[in-house]
Structures are given as C-alpha cells and as structure tokens.
Design an enzyme around this catalytic site. Structure first.
Site, PDB file in Angstrom:
ATOM      1  CG  ASP B 129      -1.576  -1.267   1.258  1.00  0.00           C
ATOM      2  OD1 ASP B 129      -2.391  -1.591  -0.094  1.00  0.00           O
ATOM      3  OD2 ASP B 129      -2.748  -1.679   2.009  1.00  0.00           O
ATOM      4  CB  CYS B 130       3.293   2.711   2.263  1.00  0.00           C
ATOM      5  SG  CYS B 130       4.758   1.036   2.268  1.00  0.00           S
ATOM      6  CE1 TYR B 131       8.822   3.368  -0.457  1.00  0.00           C
ATOM      7  CE2 TYR B 131       8.420   1.897   1.742  1.00  0.00           C
ATOM      8  CZ  TYR B 131       8.666   2.606   1.221  1.00  0.00           C
ATOM      9  OH  TYR B 131       9.786   3.589   1.987  1.00  0.00           O
TER      10      TYR B 131
END
Ligand code: SF4
Ligand code: SF4
Lengths: 128, 502
Positions: B129-131
C-alpha cells in the site's frame, strides 16, 4: 626467430622440415605442431641470420611462412603487474625488473595460450 | 624518547613531518639505530594492492515515483543484496552476473561506478500500500546515488599462505592457476610493505584509524571477519566513500575457473610514537614467514609443504625437494609501492593526518572452523556395494554377459588378489566385439588408468572428480585397493538435487 608454417593437405605427407634441415644444414627447433587430416601448422625456431634462407626454401616447397612477431598482446591499461603470469608460462616470457615492473620477452612465446586464462585482469591475448 | 600523536599531527599540518615508506624504514633503523630512527622519522606509510574478495559497497538510490520497495535488485545484471529496506542495496564484489557469469561481477560494477560509467538498475517488488510500484529499470551514474559507501568486511590480511599443487591436474583457484606436480607456487601480500606486518601487535591499527582506500580516504571500522591475530592472520574491516576513490586503485578481476574479485589498493600511515613502533616497522621480507600449503588436497586442512620467507617468494624461485619452483604473486608489488608513496605524499602535503585507535582490536582472537551439525555425506553412504567385477584373464564375451546381467555400464577389473587393475565400459566391449570379435581377453581392452574414490571421502569430492575426468562412474577402493563398491553419477546427481531442495 620464430616462424609459423601453414601446410596444406597436398604437401602434408612429405618430410618437409627434415628436407630443409638436410639441404641447408641449419638446425630447426620444432616448438609446437598441430596436424589434422586437412591442414597442419608448425611453429619453428631458427637462427636469426638463417631466417631468409629457410623461409624462401620452405616457400618453394609450398609451405606458407609467417614471421611470428608480437604474438602475445599485452594491454597495459588492464595490467596491474601482479605477476600471476610469471610462473605459468612454459617459455618464461614474463619476468619482473628490479622495480617489479613487468618485462615481456615476446620473441620466446610459442602461443600455448596458458597466460591468457591465467591473467586475472584479462590483460593478455594471443594475436591470431 | 616518545612522541605524542598531537606533536606528529602538528608537524604534518605544518608540512614538516618526516615521512618514509615501510620499505625504506629497515635501512634507516639499521643506520641510525632505533632511537635515532624515532628522532628522525615521524610517519611510516604502508601499502598493499591485491585481490580482496571480501569487498563491496552500500548504495542508496533515493525514492522513485510512484515509490517501490525494491526486494531484489540487479546492477548490470549482477544481483545486489536488497534486504535492507526500500532503496538500499549492498553490492558484493564476488557476485557474478546472471548473463555473463564470471566475466563480470560485483567488482566490475564497483569499478564501473568509480570510473564514471553508467550502470543499469533493475528491481522488482511485490507491491504494498505504501510502495505500490512493482518493477523499475533505470540508468545511474555514481553521482546519482545519495550514498555509495564501500564497506569491506575482510581486507588487509596480516599474512597469507602461499600455495602449491601436488596433484596431477592443473587447478584454477582464487590463488590463480596452479600447475600440476608442484609446477609453480602462488602467493599474495606485499611483505614488508603490508600494513599489519608493520604493526603485528595492533597498537596503532584499530577502530577509527584513517586509511588510504581505493585511492580515497577511508576509515578502519575494526576487526575484520575471520580475523585471527593470535596465529598471525588478522584482518580489518574498512570503509570509505566510493566518490573519493579512483579506478587506479580499484580493479575488478576475473579468475578463470574460480570467479570475480576486486583488487584494492589500501595503505595505513603509522605514527612513530616510541621505540616499539619503530622496531615493528623495521621488519624485512626475510623476517616475514608464511607456509606453502598443498591445494592438491581439496579439504580444509591442507598439508604444509614447507615454510618460506617473503624474501624467497619475491626472488622468483623457491626450492622444494631440491628443485627450484617458480613463484607468482597474485597481488601487485609495484602498485603496493605506489599506494605507500601516494600516502607518503598526502601526509607530507599535510592533507592526511594520523590518529590512534578509538577501540583496540582483540589480538587474542583465533577464528575457528564452521560448526557442522550435519556431516556432508560420505561416499560409503551412497555407493553401490553390490559391485560386479571381472578378472583380467576373463574373456570379453564374459564381460559382455556381466554387463548385460548387472545392468551396469562399468566393470572394474581385478587381479587374482582382488586388487583393482583396470576398468572396462560397455563402450569398450562393443567396440572390441565389432572390431575384433569376442576373442580378446579383458586385460587387452581395459583402461589401466582408473580414477577411484575412497569410502570416507565427501561426496562433493567425487562429484568434482567425475566432472574433471568427464566420466560417469568411480570404483570405490579400500586402502589395499580392493574394490568395495561403485559410485554412479546418476546416484550422485539424485543426492545433490535432493540436497538443494528448499
Ligand atoms: S597476470 Fe596479467 S595483470 Fe598480472 S602481471 Fe601478468 S599481464 Fe599483468
Ligand atoms: S602464450 Fe604460452 S608461451 Fe606465449 S606468453 Fe603465454 S604462456 Fe608464454
């Protein structure tokens, strides 16, 4: 001086080198040879001052003669003067001077190729 | 008399320090005496330039957009370790290219970066989700990286064994090409110029001490991996900024049949504080002794053939069993000298000051071999003990029958005492039957040169032996040369494929 002889199939069967030795009385040193069904090559060493005589006689007999000069090629930029090549060359082509710089006596080379794979820096190759 | 480090650094900054190389020091001490040399000389520079396989660099690439948490990274097709968060990697010198094999590796990537050449980065990720990003390919120069820090876990060996090969086969090793039947000797290290040879007690060399690394200024991290100073094999972990380095002092190499390595130029400047430091730097090649070990034995504990001084090794010949054997160095002495001289100029110019260790290296340490909880299988465990043999006087016809019945392609040949004297294969038998009928005796067609194994050898040794001789079975013999089994390449293959299943 080293001469590289290429011998075609039709003349391969004849004792060419012995013939030239007998005719000229010059001692010829056979350093390497490779002969198969189609063609052969022989690397010989002859005295410098007899080279012309030997070459012309061999040429007359149908042998292709090439003087072997700068046989082993040294890339100064790649070389780090480690000395890995020193002890593996059968002809002692490589040595160090007093200051541990590489000295190459390429006239001694018999094209065995051993140094090409022994050099860790890929600084040596053989001229075809 | 003693001198303080501050005194010496003051002189260096003023451009007044007297600096000599470790090669010049022994004669100075002979001439002036230890006290005299201490008064005269402020700093002694050392240097070495050789294959330091245990080298590599941490690289930080910065974030891409959309960002990617790089899980596996290849630089010019050489895999770098990426298990250190999203945008960092460690490129190890000996890692080989997935496309070019041992011709190009991590060492070449490092040399290319330092030489200002562009490299290609490829990376993959599972996406989070963040990367969110899953793949990336980009071209980079050294200057595009945020950090490029060389960290070499094991450099500057205090001493190193010289090697010889007493087997009957040429070996390709990380010590170069070793000719068969003790045809040559290979060694490494700069002898009297080596940093640790001039401070064997680790009084001056330790954590926090600056050093010349790859043409730039680096620092000693501390004890190197595998460091074993208590028996003369100390090592150092060192670090430096790739941006300060120079390809003249970092050179990738590729050893035929072995793999990739990095030649590193490394030097340490030693402050002359007291008589002991002077004494240590007065060491000559004649005083530096190492062992010549036989690499023809493919085991960890290799037999020592003799001991030898660096003076003898550098002379080009060493006597073994009454014969002069030629020597080759793997490291470069002319370049080691260049390192020591370059460092000398830097100190003289006031741009390289000295320091004492902030933390000493443990000189009592001795590295021990790997603890193995599972012994590698021995030949005995996988050989076929139900080996079919034939005696040399039997006929080729009998051999053919045995081969058919035994469902084997190899028949070890024994004499009347049961000793191995040869081997015949299905191929030998068919050839003989075709050319000569079945009138011949086994002894007339067998090969007398038989490659064998013994039951207590590790299976890996057998695998190497099969490969080198390009054969598919090995008779197993006991100490009397009686055949007690046969080892087939097929069984070995099965074992290895099973062993490497994750
Ligand atoms: S082995 Fe290669 S790098 Fe080493 S001295 Fe010989 S040519 Fe130079
Ligand atoms: S090719 Fe053979 S003979 Fe020629 S220099 Fe190399 S090792 Fe020596």
């Amino acid at each position: 001086m080293k001469l590289f002889l290429t011998i075609q199939r039709d003349v391969l069967k004849r004792p060419l080198i012995s013939q030239v030795v007998l005719e000229t009385g010059v001692m010829i040193n056979v350093e390497r040879a490779h002969i198969d069904s189609n063609e052969g090559w022989v690397l010989i060493d002859v005295p410098e001052n007899e080279e012309a005589r030997i070459s012309s006689r061999l040429t007359e007999l149908g042998v292709q003669v090439k003087k072997l000069e700068n046989a082993v090629v040294h890339d100064e930029h790649e070389c780090v003067e480690c000395g890995a090549c020193l002890s593996i060359c059968p002809q002692e082509v490589f040595s160090f001077d007093q200051e541990f710089h590489l000295v190459i006596k390429e006239e001694r080379c018999i094209l065995c190729g051993q140094c090409v794979c022994a050099c860790p820096h890929q600084a040596l190759s053989i001229r075809q | 008399m003693t001198k303080s480090i501050e005194e010496i650094n003051l002189k260096i900054r003023d451009g007044n320090a007297i600096v000599v190389t470790a090669e010049e020091m022994p004669d100075i001490v002979s001439e002036l005496g230890e006290e005299g040399a201490l008064r005269e000389v402020d700093v002694v520079t050392t240097g070495t330039f050789g294959a330091m396989c245990s080298s590599g660099a941490f690289l930080n690439f910065g974030h891409a957009d959309p960002p990617i948490r790089m899980e596996r990274i290849w630089l010019n097709d050489v895999e770098a370790y990426a298990g250190i968060a999203a945008v960092d990697a460690y490129i190890g010198a000996t890692q080989e290219s997935t496309t070019e094999g041992s011709k190009y590796g991590g060492a070449h990537v490092i040399e290319d970066l330092v030489s200002g050449r562009q490299i290609e980065l490829r990376a993959i990720s599972k996406g989070t989700d963040c990367y969110p990003r899953r793949t990336i390919t980009t071209e980079l120069l050294l200057e595009d990286l945020n950090q490029a820090v060389m960290v070499n876990p094991r450099n500057a060996y205090q001493s190193y064994n010289a090697v010889i090969n007493r087997s009957d086969r040429t070996l390709n090793t990380y010590m170069g090409m070793l000719l068969s039947n003790q045809g040559n000797i290979s060694y490494s290290g700069a002898g009297l110029l080596s940093p640790l040879a001039n401070d064997p007690t680790f009084n001056l060399i330790g954590s926090g001490v600056p050093l010349f690394l790859g043409g730039g200024e680096g620092v000693i991290v501390g004890e190197g991996t595998q460091s074993s100073p208590s028996n003369g094999f100390g090592t150092l972990m060192v670090s430096g900024d790739l941006n300060s380095m120079n390809p003249d002092y970092l050179r990738a190499a590729s050893f035929t049949g072995y793999g990739v390595s990095l030649y590193v130029g490394l030097g340490i400047a030693l402050p002359m504080l007291n008589v002991d430091t002077v004494k240590n730097c007065a060491v000559r090649d004649e005083d530096l002794i190492t062992a010549i070990v036989d690499y023809g034995t493919p085991r960890r504990d290799r037999p020592v053939v003799r001991t030898v001084s660096y003076a003898e090794l550098k002379s080009g010949h060493v006597e073994i069993d009454g014969e002069l054997v030629r020597t080759s160095s793997m490291s470069s002495y002319s370049h080691a000298r260049q390192v020591a001289h370059e460092l000398k100029s830097l100190v003289e110019a006031g741009s390289f000051t000295v320091a004492l260790p902030t933390r000493r290296i443990n000189t009592g340490k001795r590295s021990h071999p790997m603890r193995e909880t599972r012994q590698t299988p021995r030949i005995r465990e996988i050989m076929n003990p139900a080996v079919v043999t034939i005696t040399e006087d039997e006929s080729v016809k009998t051999a053919a029958r045995k081969l058919l019945k035994g469902e084997t392609n190899h028949l070890p040949v024994i004499d009347l005492q049961g000793k191995l004297v040869g081997i015949i294969t299905t191929y030998d038998v068919s050839k003989s039957v075709l050319l000569k009928g079945d009138s011949l005796k086994v002894s007339e067609i067998m090969s007398k040169k038989v490659v064998v194994v013994t039951p207590d050898e590790p299976v890996d040794v057998a695998a190497q032996r099969l490969e080198h001789h390009n054969i598919s079975a090995l008779p197993v013999v006991d100490s009397e040369f009686h055949v007690i089994g046969i080892l087939n390449a097929v069984d070995l293959g099965k074992l290895f494929s099973r062993r490497w299943q994750p």
